[in-house]
Design a protein around this motif. Structure first.
Motif, PDB file in Angstrom:
ATOM      1  N   ILE A  61       1.017  -1.072  -0.084  1.00 21.45           N
ATOM      2  CA  ILE A  61       0.043  -0.131   0.127  1.00 21.45           C
ATOM      3  C   ILE A  61       0.954   1.326   0.234  1.00 21.45           C
ATOM      4  N   ILE A  62       1.101   1.711  -1.228  1.00 25.84           N
ATOM      5  CA  ILE A  62       2.003   2.893  -1.396  1.00 25.84           C
ATOM      6  C   ILE A  62       1.670   4.261  -0.769  1.00 25.84           C
ATOM      7  N   GLY A  63       0.277   4.380  -0.875  1.00 26.36           N
ATOM      8  CA  GLY A  63      -0.478   5.734  -0.390  1.00 26.36           C
ATOM      9  C   GLY A  63      -1.837   5.567  -0.161  1.00 26.36           C
ATOM     10  N   ALA A  64      -2.353   6.292   0.790  1.00 25.67           N
ATOM     11  CA  ALA A  64      -3.882   6.387   0.887  1.00 25.67           C
ATOM     12  C   ALA A  64      -4.111   7.648   1.688  1.00 25.67           C
ATOM     13  N   GLU A  65      -4.993   8.468   0.657  1.00 24.16           N
ATOM     14  CA  GLU A  65      -5.224   9.705   1.185  1.00 24.16           C
ATOM     15  C   GLU A  65      -6.432  10.197   0.498  1.00 24.16           C
ATOM     16  N   SER A  66      -7.133  11.120   1.299  1.00 24.48           N
ATOM     17  CA  SER A  66      -8.417  11.803   0.742  1.00 24.48           C
ATOM     18  C   SER A  66      -8.126  13.335   0.456  1.00 24.48           C
ATOM     19  N   THR A  67      -8.916  13.937  -0.352  1.00 19.19           N
ATOM     20  CA  THR A  67      -8.491  15.126  -0.618  1.00 19.19           C
ATOM     21  C   THR A  67      -9.201  16.227   0.246  1.00 19.19           C
ATOM     22  N   VAL A  68      -9.847  15.751   1.104  1.00 17.04           N
ATOM     23  CA  VAL A  68     -10.431  16.717   2.104  1.00 17.04           C
ATOM     24  C   VAL A  68      -9.766  16.365   3.539  1.00 17.04           C
ATOM     25  N   SER A  69      -9.766  17.328   4.512  1.00 16.20           N
ATOM     26  CA  SER A  69      -8.885  17.237   5.560  1.00 16.20           C
ATOM     27  C   SER A  69      -9.841  16.617   6.982  1.00 16.20           C
TER      28      SER A  69
END
Length: 126
Positions: A61-69
């Motif tokens: 799992i290289i990255g996991a993110e959301s565009t909202v804080s």
């Protein structure tokens, strides 16, 4: 005879294309979506996307993110070995109103285009 040879070559390459080797990620949540339902602001907002590496190589799992804080995503640091399970934790800031958010997960999985998987959360905070 030429047509038969051409057909056999095409069939061979098609079969090879479908028999991809490498890590594969399969999520337990239907349609890669977690439904919070109607919840209170007092809920801690923590949910987990559980998955299994159904491939034959370690899954990263290289990255996991959301565009909202308002979402904090926690991914596994170590590789997930073939046949093993893992989870990606999602903590939503419980602001009143509807929840319709997407988390983008970057992996080395061969069963998703470019290894990118879209995870979704939905629901409503009362």
């Amino acid at each position: 005879m030429k047509n038969v040879a051409t057909f056999i070559i095409i069939a061979l390459f098609t079969t090879i294309g479908y028999a991809q080797k490498g890590p594969k990620i399969e999520f337990a949540a239907p349609e890669n979506t977690i439904d919070y339902g109607k919840i209170s602001k007092n809920d801690n907002g923590l949910r987990s996307f559980e998955f299994t590496n159904t491939g034959d190589a370690p899954l990263l799992i290289i990255g996991a993110e959301s565009t909202v804080s308002s979402i904090v995503v926690t991914k596994p640091a170590a590789a997930i070995q073939p046949g093993k399970k893992g989870k990606i934790d999602v903590k939503y800031n419980m602001a009143a109103g509807p929840i319709r958010k997407t988390i983008t997960v970057e992996t080395n999985a061969v069963n998703y285009p470019d290894g990118r998987v879209a995870l979704k959360i939905k629901g409503e905070v009362l």
